[in-house]
Design an enzyme around this catalytic site. Structure first.
Site, PDB file in Angstrom:
ATOM      1  N   ASP A   1     -50.462 -52.732 -21.473  1.00  0.00           N
ATOM      2  CA  ASP A   1     -51.247 -53.988 -21.471  1.00  0.00           C
ATOM      3  C   ASP A   1     -52.470 -53.838 -20.999  1.00  0.00           C
ATOM      4  O   ASP A   1     -52.673 -53.538 -19.828  1.00  0.00           O
ATOM      5  CB  ASP A   1     -50.396 -54.908 -21.103  1.00  0.00           C
ATOM      6  CG  ASP A   1     -49.064 -55.274 -21.806  1.00  0.00           C
ATOM      7  OD1 ASP A   1     -49.173 -55.054 -23.128  1.00  0.00           O
ATOM      8  OD2 ASP A   1     -48.112 -55.391 -21.096  1.00  0.00           O
TER       9      ASP A   1
ATOM     10  N   ASP B   1     -50.936 -46.908 -19.199  1.00  0.00           N
ATOM     11  CA  ASP B   1     -50.214 -48.049 -19.347  1.00  0.00           C
ATOM     12  C   ASP B   1     -50.407 -48.648 -20.559  1.00  0.00           C
ATOM     13  O   ASP B   1     -51.264 -48.273 -21.347  1.00  0.00           O
ATOM     14  CB  ASP B   1     -51.087 -48.874 -18.330  1.00  0.00           C
ATOM     15  CG  ASP B   1     -50.758 -50.317 -18.194  1.00  0.00           C
ATOM     16  OD1 ASP B   1     -49.378 -50.720 -18.310  1.00  0.00           O
ATOM     17  OD2 ASP B   1     -51.430 -51.125 -18.067  1.00  0.00           O
TER      18      ASP B   1
END
Length: 177
Positions: free
Chosen positions: A11, A9
């Site tokens: 963020d 991922d």
């Protein structure tokens, strides 16, 4: 023999979006959100109810994703992982159309060793065919075919259902790089 795949991922895992939220919130409301304010909460839970809509707008503002700080040790560890694993960046950007070019440019600047063909802008991460997904949101592990590995963030400290890493150095240790 094919390499195992790791999806990562963006963020709050490799890009410190919390830094931008707290920076802009301080700018707009003169309130400094500290780690203590955020511990065990989502950002919206840590701000005054009348300011929540304003905070939501940040994700739809040009420049929000542009120059986020890189999470400590992520570049070094991902470089080492790339020698033994096939890496993919999987970021749920579909709800934030302005984020595409900023996120892509940020990745090219900070993680240029990950091929652009391995950057996936998606809404639902179950489409990712990987052995592992390193993410700060446990809901992304539901129906994911591989193993979800929870990257610690202020909002997930009370989540206990998944294997957890607290830093990129712990990721390196977990994967033996």
């Amino acid at each position: 023999m094919s390499k195992e795949r790791i999806a990562i991922d963006m963020d709050e895992v490799i890009a410190d979006a919390v830094h931008r939220f707290t920076e802009w919130y301080h700018r707009d409301f003169n309130v400094l959100l500290t780690p203590e304010h955020l511990h065990g909460k989502h950002l919206l839970q840590a701000v005054a109810p009348e300011n929540q809509q304003h905070l939501r707008k940040y994700l739809h503002t040009v420049g929000f994703f542009q120059d986020l700080p890189v999470m400590p040790d992520s570049q070094d560890v991902l470089r080492r992982l790339a020698e033994r694993y096939e890496l993919f960046i999987a970021t749920a950007a579909m709800g934030f159309p302005l984020s595409f070019s900023e996120k892509f440019d940020w990745l090219r600047q900070h993680f240029d060793f990950i091929p652009t063909s391995h950057v996936v802008f998606c809404g639902n991460k179950t489409i990712i065919n990987a052995d592992y997904l390193i993410d700060d949101n446990a809901y992304n592990f539901k129906d994911f075919r591989g193993e979800g590995i929870l990257f610690t963030s202020h909002h997930n400290v009370n989540e206990t259902r998944y294997r957890r890493v607290n830093s990129w150095l712990e990721v390196a240790e977990l994967f033996g790089v």
